[in-house]
Motif scaffolding. Structure first.
Motif, PDB file in Angstrom:
ATOM      1  N   UNK A 216      73.384 -64.666 -24.730  1.00 18.58           N
ATOM      2  CA  UNK A 216      72.598 -63.686 -23.987  1.00 18.58           C
ATOM      3  C   UNK A 216      73.234 -62.298 -24.145  1.00 18.58           C
ATOM      4  N   UNK A 217      72.452 -61.285 -24.524  1.00 23.95           N
ATOM      5  CA  UNK A 217      73.016 -59.936 -24.608  1.00 23.95           C
ATOM      6  C   UNK A 217      73.268 -59.354 -23.221  1.00 23.95           C
ATOM      7  N   UNK A 218      74.447 -58.794 -23.042  1.00 29.14           N
ATOM      8  CA  UNK A 218      74.824 -58.197 -21.759  1.00 29.14           C
ATOM      9  C   UNK A 218      75.439 -56.826 -22.020  1.00 29.14           C
ATOM     10  N   UNK A 219      75.307 -55.899 -21.056  1.00 27.65           N
ATOM     11  CA  UNK A 219      75.990 -54.616 -21.208  1.00 27.65           C
ATOM     12  C   UNK A 219      77.497 -54.805 -21.110  1.00 27.65           C
ATOM     13  N   UNK A 220      78.240 -54.275 -22.071  1.00 24.50           N
ATOM     14  CA  UNK A 220      79.695 -54.437 -22.068  1.00 24.50           C
ATOM     15  C   UNK A 220      80.340 -53.394 -22.952  1.00 24.50           C
ATOM     16  N   UNK A 221      81.380 -52.772 -22.457  1.00 27.59           N
ATOM     17  CA  UNK A 221      82.210 -51.835 -23.214  1.00 27.59           C
ATOM     18  C   UNK A 221      81.382 -50.748 -23.903  1.00 27.59           C
ATOM     19  N   UNK A 222      80.444 -50.213 -23.138  1.00 25.90           N
ATOM     20  CA  UNK A 222      79.654 -49.105 -23.645  1.00 25.90           C
ATOM     21  C   UNK A 222      78.524 -49.481 -24.572  1.00 25.90           C
ATOM     22  N   UNK A 223      78.257 -50.754 -24.738  1.00 21.02           N
ATOM     23  CA  UNK A 223      77.169 -51.202 -25.606  1.00 21.02           C
ATOM     24  C   UNK A 223      76.571 -52.483 -25.090  1.00 21.02           C
ATOM     25  N   UNK A 224      75.980 -53.257 -25.986  1.00 21.51           N
ATOM     26  CA  UNK A 224      75.403 -54.549 -25.648  1.00 21.51           C
ATOM     27  C   UNK A 224      76.028 -55.592 -26.558  1.00 21.51           C
ATOM     28  N   UNK A 225      76.578 -56.651 -25.954  1.00 17.51           N
ATOM     29  CA  UNK A 225      77.244 -57.693 -26.730  1.00 17.51           C
ATOM     30  C   UNK A 225      76.860 -59.056 -26.173  1.00 17.51           C
ATOM     31  N   UNK A 226      77.021 -60.123 -26.965  1.00 14.93           N
ATOM     32  CA  UNK A 226      76.773 -61.468 -26.427  1.00 14.93           C
ATOM     33  C   UNK A 226      77.746 -61.785 -25.290  1.00 14.93           C
ATOM     34  N   UNK A 227      77.261 -62.465 -24.270  1.00 12.39           N
ATOM     35  CA  UNK A 227      78.098 -62.812 -23.115  1.00 12.39           C
ATOM     36  C   UNK A 227      79.370 -63.526 -23.551  1.00 12.39           C
ATOM     37  N   UNK A 228      79.236 -64.463 -24.491  1.00 11.72           N
ATOM     38  CA  UNK A 228      80.371 -65.258 -24.947  1.00 11.72           C
ATOM     39  C   UNK A 228      81.452 -64.395 -25.593  1.00 11.72           C
ATOM     40  N   UNK A 229      81.036 -63.281 -26.205  1.00 11.89           N
ATOM     41  CA  UNK A 229      81.985 -62.427 -26.918  1.00 11.89           C
ATOM     42  C   UNK A 229      82.885 -61.644 -25.974  1.00 11.89           C
ATOM     43  N   UNK A 230      82.479 -61.526 -24.702  1.00 16.45           N
ATOM     44  CA  UNK A 230      83.275 -60.717 -23.775  1.00 16.45           C
ATOM     45  C   UNK A 230      83.783 -61.503 -22.565  1.00 16.45           C
ATOM     46  N   UNK A 231      83.125 -62.605 -22.200  1.00 17.01           N
ATOM     47  CA  UNK A 231      83.446 -63.261 -20.927  1.00 17.01           C
ATOM     48  C   UNK A 231      83.897 -64.705 -21.055  1.00 17.01           C
ATOM     49  N   UNK A 232      84.049 -65.225 -22.255  1.00 17.01           N
ATOM     50  CA  UNK A 232      84.416 -66.633 -22.436  1.00 17.01           C
ATOM     51  C   UNK A 232      85.930 -66.807 -22.476  1.00 17.01           C
ATOM     52  N   UNK A 233      86.345 -68.054 -22.408  1.00 13.22           N
ATOM     53  CA  UNK A 233      87.760 -68.373 -22.590  1.00 13.22           C
ATOM     54  C   UNK A 233      88.213 -67.984 -23.995  1.00 13.22           C
ATOM     55  N   UNK A 234      87.326 -68.129 -24.973  1.00 10.06           N
ATOM     56  CA  UNK A 234      87.628 -67.727 -26.340  1.00 10.06           C
ATOM     57  C   UNK A 234      87.922 -66.224 -26.408  1.00 10.06           C
ATOM     58  N   UNK A 235      87.115 -65.413 -25.700  1.00 10.37           N
ATOM     59  CA  UNK A 235      87.336 -63.968 -25.676  1.00 10.37           C
ATOM     60  C   UNK A 235      88.636 -63.624 -24.959  1.00 10.37           C
ATOM     61  N   UNK A 236      88.931 -64.368 -23.891  1.00 11.08           N
ATOM     62  CA  UNK A 236      90.172 -64.144 -23.159  1.00 11.08           C
ATOM     63  C   UNK A 236      91.373 -64.465 -24.036  1.00 11.08           C
ATOM     64  N   UNK A 237      91.324 -65.586 -24.754  1.00 10.12           N
ATOM     65  CA  UNK A 237      92.432 -65.974 -25.626  1.00 10.12           C
ATOM     66  C   UNK A 237      92.653 -64.928 -26.716  1.00 10.12           C
ATOM     67  N   UNK A 238      91.558 -64.353 -27.238  1.00  7.61           N
ATOM     68  CA  UNK A 238      91.684 -63.333 -28.274  1.00  7.61           C
ATOM     69  C   UNK A 238      92.389 -62.083 -27.733  1.00  7.61           C
TER      70      UNK A 238
END
Length: 390
Positions: free
Chosen positions: A248-270
């Protein structure tokens, strides 16, 4: 308030198996119950309920649980499910490990196991699942006849789709029939489900969704998935891929990104790796959250509003009784997220007659999908099938 209502039982036309499940499902949802109470809820006559209960007691599925007084007449006998009458084997296949659990009819965990994977392709996974099942049976000494079946959960999506090839999925499974493959390996009936749906059912059996019939479960695995339970049943979609909200596209870091790319455990680990900090386990994340590691704090700054946007969409799209966050994040971190998200006033969930909070932290822990795999089998055993003989 929403209710789960099964079609009424019948004293003649409907099958014996259906009516047995109708009685069992009532007791599972409502707790120990008497004949008259079950008859009112099911539409069966008291005599029919008495006969079904006698059969279920004789077969070991029900037990007398005392007597209830109230009103006129003699105290009524109440009946409860015999937890050990049947058990279910749950398997969760992750990219790096296979987890298993054996649970009884009340959701109590009898055994758990784990095997690390050097590869998550079927040739490596199937022997590990077979070995874990053999270990569970040997260590618990449970007769094979009491094991109702196996639930197996995998991360979605299922089949070849426009989302195929992402790092959160398993390699080489899209061409196989996981159910048939694992049923042959285990000698059991196998139910296959995605991890988010399974975790949602675990929460209903033994977590904060007990007593709820319509809710959304946001699952933190490697990525982010959604299990949606509507009137007691899972919303699966045409091909079993409903709930892929990680994209799902969500507003993030001044743009629009997939939810998983910013809020997942994978994103946290990165983020943590970028700061020179490894975090391989839930315990690692718990330690870093307690220490308020700067990279984890930076993830929270981005993830919290993104998840708030997702919750807003889910509320207005699905009208759940509540939204639950759960999965492979530390309980303290899940609670922090649910406490920190600013819920929108412009939501159908913003209503004065609410009986639950709009957003809750789940209670089934890091093995929620594994427990959910087994919970799927329990649910099938105790829920009346709507497919009846002609």
């Amino acid at each position: 308030m929403s209710l789960t209502i099964s079609p009424p039982g019948s004293n003649a036309e409907r099958s014996r198996a259906y009516n047995r499940s109708l009685v069992l499902s009532h007791i599972q949802r409502s707790g120990p119950s008497g004949r008259a109470e079950i008859a009112r809820a099911s539409g069966l006559s008291i005599q029919a309920v008495s006969n079904i209960i006698a059969d279920l007691v004789a077969d070991g599925w029900l037990r007398e649980a005392g007597k209830r007084t109230g009103g006129r007449g003699l105290p009524s006998v109440i009946y409860a499910i015999e937890a050990g009458a049947g058990l279910a084997f749950g398997v969760e296949i992750r990219p790096d490990a296979v987890l298993c659990a054996l649970i009884d009819l009340q959701g109590r965990v009898v055994h758990t196991g784990r095997a690390a994977l050097s590869s998550a392709d079927p040739d490596h996974v199937v022997p590990e699942v077979r070995a874990l099942y053999a270990q569970a049976v040997a260590r618990t000494r449970v007769p094979a006849s009491r094991i109702l079946g196996a639930g197996v959960v995998l991360p979605g999506p299922f089949g070849e789709t426009g989302l195929s090839g992402l790092s959160t999925e398993l390699p080489d499974w899209e061409h196989d029939d996981p159910g048939a493959l694992l049923s042959d390996a285990l000698g059991l009936a196998v139910t296959v489900e995605n991890d988010a749906n399974a975790a949602a059912m675990a929460e209903r059996l033994v977590g904060v969704a007990t007593g709820l019939s319509t809710y959304a479960y946001v699952y933190f695995g490697t990525g982010i998935g959604l299990g949606f339970v509507s009137n007691g049943g899972l919303l699966r979609g045409a091909f079993g891929n409903a709930g892929e909200i990680g994209h799902m596209p969500v507003p993030a870091e001044g743009g629009v990104r997939p939810l998983e790319a910013v809020a997942s455990r994978m994103a946290l680990a990165a983020r943590l790796r970028g700061s020179g900090q490894a975090a391989e386990t839930v315990d690692d994340l718990d330690r870093l959250f307690t220490a308020r590691h700067p990279a984890l704090e930076a993830w929270l700054d981005v993830a919290t509003p993104a998840l708030g946007h997702a919750v807003h969409v889910l509320e207005n799209l699905l009208d759940p009784e509540t939204v639950i966050f759960g999965g492979a994040l530390p309980p303290a971190l899940l609670q922090h997220l649910t406490d920190s998200i600013q819920l929108s006033d412009a939501s159908v969930a913003n209503r004065a007659d609410r009986q639950r909070p709009r957003l809750m932290a789940g209670a089934t822990g890091r093995m929620s999908a594994t427990l959910g795999a087994a919970a799927l089998v329990i649910d099938q055993a105790l829920t009346p099938s709507l497919t009846l003989p002609a």
